[in-house]
Design an enzyme around this catalytic site. Structure first.
Site, PDB file in Angstrom:
ATOM      1  N   ASP A  16       0.806  -1.220   0.000  1.00 34.66           N
ATOM      2  CA  ASP A  16       0.000   0.000   0.000  1.00 34.66           C
ATOM      3  C   ASP A  16       0.841   1.273   0.000  1.00 34.66           C
ATOM      4  O   ASP A  16       1.977   1.312   0.466  1.00 34.66           O
ATOM      5  CB  ASP A  16      -0.968   0.007   1.182  1.00 34.66           C
ATOM      6  CG  ASP A  16      -0.294  -0.302   2.512  1.00 34.66           C
ATOM      7  OD1 ASP A  16       0.749  -0.992   2.523  1.00 34.66           O
ATOM      8  OD2 ASP A  16      -0.801   0.141   3.552  1.00 34.66           O
ATOM      9  N   GLU A  73      -0.578  -2.287   5.120  1.00 34.90           N
ATOM     10  CA  GLU A  73       0.341  -2.204   6.263  1.00 34.90           C
ATOM     11  C   GLU A  73       0.208  -0.876   6.983  1.00 34.90           C
ATOM     12  O   GLU A  73       0.428  -0.789   8.188  1.00 34.90           O
ATOM     13  CB  GLU A  73       1.792  -2.390   5.775  1.00 34.90           C
ATOM     14  CG  GLU A  73       2.825  -2.465   6.893  1.00 34.90           C
ATOM     15  CD  GLU A  73       3.283  -1.117   7.408  1.00 34.90           C
ATOM     16  OE1 GLU A  73       3.604  -0.995   8.603  1.00 34.90           O
ATOM     17  OE2 GLU A  73       3.317  -0.150   6.615  1.00 34.90           O
TER      18      GLU A  73
END
Length: 394
Positions: free
Chosen positions: A82, A140
């Site tokens: 991400d 994350e």
């Protein structure tokens, strides 16, 4: 030795592709839980490599398995995917094409590296003992994090140990940062709502000003570490939000403040939580106000396995040289890799990604953050040579 030479050749051949992948991901960043295009691209690449069992445990995560021809242990390798809600301020030709979103933490490099590893070892099935499991993890950056979700869904079923890396702009390129024991901090947050009594600014005696209370509370909270935590312990408490009021001549009913806490000790973690609420209770009581307190336990500390740390040091020493080993002190950032370590032993390592020109180095989550792309080769080598040591017959 011939196999090692073949691995070296394979790494050199794939580096240009890894760089190309990294730049592609950097141009097309996606936020946590929204990594749809990213995960589709990864899925298609993995399928094209062959010899891999590729599945999706969530809508935006990918897990691939390489089952070796000989029995052996199962190791998992992880990359996070991400990006962050930041407007990029670099001038790279491959800068983010998506407004207000950029890869400002190196996850684009992590994906590209692990894809490169998968491509190489997928062609070495007959040399693999046991299983190599590739985890391309979503989310994350946003608590409670994709790692916990994947763990709950059984991503580590049958896994003996897990290995992850993080490209770090704080470490010179060419260095591998290895920390035995605690590597990252417990990363928690807190919120306090102060409930006062609103009124006209011309008559403060008829009000209970939550902003005044909040200002005193903020000052007191920043003394907790020095007064309540042992000097040998590392801890941080930072108030980062303070909001309230809507006009210059109105005393508001409520004010809100919040912040973050970083610790390594579970005892210190609980002590700070208790002390924050005690301060909120005491100070609001003095003024006749009330409060609502919420403390959220975020990512726990990554605690690297001692034996695996020593094994990684041997890999670095053999293939990079003793001078490449950097024995890191624990860092105060949070990382959800810790969720995997609640189930299996593992190791999380920092791969140096700084530029020689210091003016180009910016901290993670900065709009001008960048990585030295030479670090991609080092990350790839570290994974490949670790696999060759743990799960490959050479």
């Amino acid at each position: 030795m011939n196999e090692v030479l073949d691995l070296t050749s394979a790494i050199q051949k794939i580096i240009p592709i890894v760089v190309k992948w990294r730049r592609y991901f950097h141009e097309h960043p996606e936020l946590s839980y929204e990594e749809f295009h990213t995960s589709d691209f990864i899925y298609d690449q993995l399928i094209s490599f062959g010899n891999l069992e590729v599945t999706r445990l969530t809508k935006t995560s990918i897990v691939a398995k390489l089952i070796g021809s000989k029995p052996g242990k199962t190791i998992a390798l992880r990359a996070d995917m991400d990006a962050l809600p930041i407007q990029e301020e670099t001038t790279f030709s491959f800068a983010s094409k998506t407004p207000d979103i950029m890869h400002a933490c190196g996850h684009d490099g992590h994906i590209a590296i692990l894809l490169g590893v998968a491509k190489i070892v997928s062609q070495l099935k007959d040399h693999i003992y046991g299983e190599i499991r590739f985890i391309f993890q979503h989310a994350e950056e946003v608590f409670p994090g994709g790692a916990k979700e994947l763990v709950d869904l059984g991503v580590l079923e049958g896994v003996n140990q897990i290995f992850g890396i993080h490209l770090l702009s704080s470490i010179p390129t060419g260095k591998i940062g290895i920390t035995t024991g605690s590597f990252t901090a417990n990363s928690d947050t807190f919120e306090i709502e102060i409930i006062g009594k609103g009124g006209h600014s011309a008559e403060p005696n008829k009000s209970i000003n939550p902003l005044l209370i909040g200002a005193q509370l903020i000052n007191n909270l920043h003394h907790i570490i020095s007064q309540k935590v042992d000097v040998d312990e590392r801890a941080i408490l930072a108030v980062t939000e303070f909001n309230g009021g809507s006009a210059k001549n109105i005393i508001p009913d409520r004010a809100f403040l919040g912040g973050g806490v970083r610790t390594f000790s579970s005892i210190v973690r609980k002590t700070i939580e208790r002390e924050i609420e005690q301060h909120a209770k005491n100070i609001t009581a003095v003024y006749g106000a009330n409060y609502i307190f919420e403390y959220t336990y975020g990512y726990s500390s990554i605690i690297n396995d001692t034996e695996l740390s020593l094994e990684i040091e041997k890999v670095v020493s053999e293939y990079f040289g003793d001078d490449a080993i950097l024995r890191n002190s624990p860092i105060m950032v949070g990382e959800d890799f810790s969720a995997y370590l609640t189930k299996v032993p593992g190791i999380f390592v920092g791969v140096g990604a700084a530029f020689e020109d210091e003016t180009l180095n910016y901290p993670h989550h900065h709009p001008k953050f960048a990585i030295n792309e030479n670090a991609l080769e080092n990350g790839l080598k570290l994974f490949i040579y670790t696999i060759s040591r743990w799960n490959m017959k050479c």
